[in-house]
Design an enzyme around this catalytic site. Sequence first.
Site, short mmCIF file in Angstrom:
data_model
loop_
_atom_site.label_atom_id
_atom_site.label_comp_id
_atom_site.label_asym_id
_atom_site.label_seq_id
_atom_site.Cartn_x
_atom_site.Cartn_y
_atom_site.Cartn_z
N HIS A 191 61.71 69.84 8.78
CA HIS A 191 60.78 70.49 7.86
C HIS A 191 59.34 70.17 8.26
CE1 HIS A 191 59.17 72.16 4.27
NE2 HIS A 191 60.26 72.05 3.53
N GLU A 297 59.61 75.46 10.81
CA GLU A 297 60.71 74.52 10.64
C GLU A 297 61.96 74.97 11.42
OE1 GLU A 297 61.34 74.25 6.39
OE2 GLU A 297 59.28 74.88 6.04
#
Length: 323
Positions: A191, A297
């Site tokens: 992330h 991500e």
Amino acid sequence: MVDRANKPKTLSSTPSLPPQASVTFSEDNSRVTAELPTGESVEVLLYGATVLSWKDAAGDEKLWLSEAAKLDGSRAVRGGIPVVFPVFGTAPDHPQTKSLPQHGFARTSRWEFLGKSTSESMVGRAANELTVKLDFGLSSAAPGLDPTAAASWPFKFNLIYSVTLNRESLTTSIVATNDGAAPFDCQVLMHTYLRVKDITTVEITGLANAPYHDKVDAANPSKTQPASGPLTISAETDRVYTPVEDAVTVTEGGKPKFRVTRDNLSNVVVWNPWTEKAQGIADFAPKDGFRQMLCVEPGAVGAWQSVEGGDAFEGAQTITLLD
């Protein structure tokens, strides 16, 4: 004193090894920092094995970290590079992960620092570069495992997460091994919050012709990125792409800034909360911080990765500096 005809010459000094990376711990042993002799650095919080900081030789930060991020282990970190495993978002309809919290438990568990490797001890190309690799571990038997995980996801597993820093790039990689007999399904995602100066001047290429799931447009979620023209951000964006290309390039103000390359991770999530969504996120600060961040991500989240007993899933991203 008589001179000796065959007096030995002064011994030359033993060549010293080239400067190597240094690795240090914070006073409370909650963070590990690695720094190359040329000044590049990376800092990792053991809680979540979350990369908090990545700086170039000039000390310029490359990751965005919320000013309100909790770094005391009370909740997942907002910013840096949190690790998502074994579920992306929530999956109420998936039997194995329906009881897990959002984004799983890897980012809310305390990982063990397993050690470092430097270019001095590496082989191949890495041996000729200034490089340092930090390894972290988390398993179903680890004392730092989020207590909700054992009850909600009763599988035997072992995770090895590696953070590799060199002068021009940062690589994060994960190996998820099934140590039990029963197969398990999982999703994995890095992330990554990239730091930019002005999101309105950012363009993203490498997504041409890529189908994507638009999580903002619930009425029309299935779409395809146009073949021409880069992606720009001018509103809340939350998309799960399945790109054709292996790399995504982030350009700012017309100048290439980052290249994000994936290894065995078929998806890329592009996220920016924009004005209204940022206002509603308690640990997002400053509230206009969305202007200085962009999440790109890499992950394997478009489908479930089935890992048989004794097998493993591996994936990695490399973020290369282009400016």
